[in-house]
Design an enzyme around this catalytic site. Sequence first.
Site, short mmCIF file in Angstrom:
data_model
loop_
_atom_site.label_atom_id
_atom_site.label_comp_id
_atom_site.label_asym_id
_atom_site.label_seq_id
_atom_site.Cartn_x
_atom_site.Cartn_y
_atom_site.Cartn_z
N GLN A 123 39.62 2.02 24.45
CA GLN A 123 38.78 2.18 23.27
C GLN A 123 37.66 3.20 23.49
O GLN A 123 36.92 3.13 24.46
CB GLN A 123 38.20 0.81 22.87
CG GLN A 123 39.29 -0.18 22.50
CD GLN A 123 38.78 -1.52 22.01
OE1 GLN A 123 39.37 -2.55 22.33
NE2 GLN A 123 37.72 -1.54 21.22
N ASN A 160 39.63 5.21 15.17
CA ASN A 160 38.97 3.92 14.95
C ASN A 160 37.93 3.96 13.84
O ASN A 160 37.70 2.96 13.16
CB ASN A 160 38.32 3.42 16.24
CG ASN A 160 37.39 4.43 16.86
OD1 ASN A 160 37.84 5.48 17.31
ND2 ASN A 160 36.10 4.15 16.86
N HIS A 187 41.19 5.10 19.34
CA HIS A 187 41.55 4.06 20.30
C HIS A 187 43.04 4.18 20.62
O HIS A 187 43.86 4.41 19.73
CB HIS A 187 41.32 2.66 19.72
CG HIS A 187 39.87 2.31 19.52
ND1 HIS A 187 38.83 3.08 19.99
CD2 HIS A 187 39.29 1.25 18.90
CE1 HIS A 187 37.68 2.49 19.67
NE2 HIS A 187 37.93 1.39 19.00
N CYS A 199 38.65 -2.68 14.69
CA CYS A 199 39.41 -1.42 14.73
C CYS A 199 40.70 -1.53 15.57
O CYS A 199 41.74 -1.00 15.19
CB CYS A 199 38.53 -0.29 15.25
SG CYS A 199 37.39 -0.79 16.55
N LYS A 207 38.94 -11.36 19.29
CA LYS A 207 39.09 -10.84 17.92
C LYS A 207 40.51 -10.31 17.72
O LYS A 207 41.15 -10.58 16.70
CB LYS A 207 38.11 -9.69 17.66
CG LYS A 207 36.68 -10.11 17.44
CD LYS A 207 35.81 -8.86 17.26
CE LYS A 207 34.35 -9.20 17.37
NZ LYS A 207 33.48 -8.01 17.42
N1 LIG Z 1 32.72 1.84 15.09
C1 LIG Z 1 33.92 1.37 14.84
O1 LIG Z 1 34.95 1.90 15.30
C2 LIG Z 1 34.08 0.16 13.95
C3 LIG Z 1 35.36 -0.28 13.63
C4 LIG Z 1 35.53 -1.42 12.82
C5 LIG Z 1 34.41 -2.07 12.36
N2 LIG Z 1 33.16 -1.63 12.71
C6 LIG Z 1 32.00 -2.35 12.19
O2 LIG Z 1 31.30 -1.48 11.31
C7 LIG Z 1 29.91 -1.75 11.35
C8 LIG Z 1 29.14 -0.46 11.64
O3 LIG Z 1 29.53 0.06 12.89
P1 LIG Z 1 29.09 1.52 13.37
O4 LIG Z 1 29.95 1.82 14.54
O5 LIG Z 1 29.06 2.46 12.21
O6 LIG Z 1 27.58 1.26 13.87
P2 LIG Z 1 26.33 2.28 13.96
O7 LIG Z 1 26.78 3.68 14.14
O8 LIG Z 1 25.42 1.69 14.96
O9 LIG Z 1 25.66 2.17 12.50
C9 LIG Z 1 24.98 1.02 12.08
C10 LIG Z 1 24.48 1.22 10.66
O10 LIG Z 1 23.87 0.00 10.23
C11 LIG Z 1 22.56 0.31 9.74
N3 LIG Z 1 21.66 -0.83 9.96
C12 LIG Z 1 21.26 -1.36 11.14
N4 LIG Z 1 20.39 -2.39 10.93
C13 LIG Z 1 20.27 -2.50 9.58
C14 LIG Z 1 19.51 -3.34 8.72
N5 LIG Z 1 18.72 -4.30 9.22
N6 LIG Z 1 19.62 -3.16 7.39
C15 LIG Z 1 20.42 -2.19 6.86
N7 LIG Z 1 21.15 -1.34 7.63
C16 LIG Z 1 21.08 -1.50 8.97
C17 LIG Z 1 22.12 1.51 10.56
O11 LIG Z 1 21.06 2.17 9.91
P3 LIG Z 1 20.02 3.11 10.73
O12 LIG Z 1 20.72 4.44 10.93
O13 LIG Z 1 18.87 3.21 9.81
O14 LIG Z 1 19.72 2.43 12.03
C18 LIG Z 1 23.43 2.31 10.53
O15 LIG Z 1 23.57 2.94 9.26
C19 LIG Z 1 29.74 -2.86 12.39
O16 LIG Z 1 29.72 -4.10 11.73
C20 LIG Z 1 30.98 -2.73 13.25
O17 LIG Z 1 31.34 -3.96 13.86
C21 LIG Z 1 32.97 -0.53 13.49
#
Ligand SMILES: NC(=O)c1ccc[n+]([C@@H]2O[C@H](COP(=O)([O-])OP(=O)(O)OC[C@H]3O[C@@H](n4cnc5c(N)ncnc54)[C@H](OP(=O)(O)O)[C@@H]3O)[C@@H](O)[C@H]2O)c1
Length: 358
Positions: free
Chosen positions: A168, A336, A254, A141, A225
């Site tokens: 962030q 973000n 962010h 992000c 990164k």
């Molecule tokens: N947050 C940001 O600003 C941002 C920015 C750029 C990229 N990202 C990337 O985006 C991704 C998600 O981030 P997030 O912030 O949305 O995280 P999050 O809120 O923790 O959400 C994680 C998601 O992944 C699912 N999950 C976890 N373990 C799993 C499994 N074994 N099989 C299938 N689904 C699974 C969770 O499901 P449950 O609800 O069932 O646990 C939830 O839907 C990450 O790779 C992160 O690096 C995030």
Amino acid sequence: MPGSSGLRVAVVGATGAVGRELFCILEDRRFPAAELIPFASERSVGKELRFAGKPVVCQPLKPGCFQGIDVVFFDASDAVSKQWVPEAAQAGAWVIDNSAAFRLDDDVPLLVPEVNGHLLDQAISRAKTSPRGRILAGPNCSTVQLVVALQPLQKRFGLRRVIAATYQSSSGAGTAAMDELRAQAKAYLAGEPISPRAFTHQIAFNCIPHIGGFQDDGSTSEERKIRLESRKILGLPELRISATAVRVPTLLCHGEAVSVELERACSPAEAREAMRAQAGIEIIDDPSKNAYPMGLTSKGDIVPSGSGADPVYVGRIRRDPAFDDYGVAFWIISDNLRKGAALNAVQIGEALLAKLGR
Ligand SMILES: NC(=O)c1ccc[n+]([C@@H]2O[C@H](COP(=O)([O-])OP(=O)(O)OC[C@H]3O[C@@H](n4cnc5c(N)ncnc54)[C@H](OP(=O)(O)O)[C@@H]3O)[C@@H](O)[C@H]2O)c1
């Protein structure tokens, strides 16, 4: 890509902070999804979400689950992507992966459409002979908003070095981290004990100069990164760039304080003009009115969103005296979860469909 009127689209991580935002953006921007299949962890299997006014039910990931799906957005974790992205590509789907699992692989384009969307042409050609060609990555992000602001300066003046400090929000670490900030703020004000879980230290009323794991050189994985992904996206493998990534106690958006040394002299007015002409940037920069980008507007909401546009906001554009006439300093804000993740992924999907003639 099978089908012609509407696509079968899947979201892995549909219940997460990015996944939920992705649902809204797909709907708002009328992404041509005839069907949307949500995947999440075992914890959420059977949970009902809504898409386009209809209920959709969370599925578990299992072998064969991507058969017949046209586009899969991955928003779960690096481990989930490492395991399941190759299977989705092998099954014939285009994959748009927001994890860090494939971002730095030479044969996977790392995309911010308004900056390097032209790389999709090569991906489409590669996809004709290899399933891996269907894997497209979205950046970290903090990287997204930085490269959108840097590219117009790169094009007009050339980049010599970049120094960025990030501010962030907790949502960068996902849903659990946002919940932790809310709970800690209440506990702190009530004088109750605080036990950090999602962060290494208390985040409420605190700033933590530590995002990701520490590297041998003393930087963190988040800072690495930002450095390596920016170089890849801008096509400048030798760019001198350093970042200090700091977690701050906000929920969304962010901020980044950026100093740039350019190859050619550049006044703040020239920098402003170059950035104003760049797609995806909106300038908010009027010191006489105390106007600059912030995560909260005067109305108390997050920087304008929901329009489907969600620019990167730039302000405080000024000369950086550390680099004489070659230096420009500025401040960037972006949502973000949207431009930093979900919106960028949907824009990759839209650009792909346009190139495929869909
Ligand atoms: N947050 C940001 O600003 C941002 C920015 C750029 C990229 N990202 C990337 O985006 C991704 C998600 O981030 P997030 O912030 O949305 O995280 P999050 O809120 O923790 O959400 C994680 C998601 O992944 C699912 N999950 C976890 N373990 C799993 C499994 N074994 N099989 C299938 N689904 C699974 C969770 O499901 P449950 O609800 O069932 O646990 C939830 O839907 C990450 O790779 C992160 O690096 C995030």
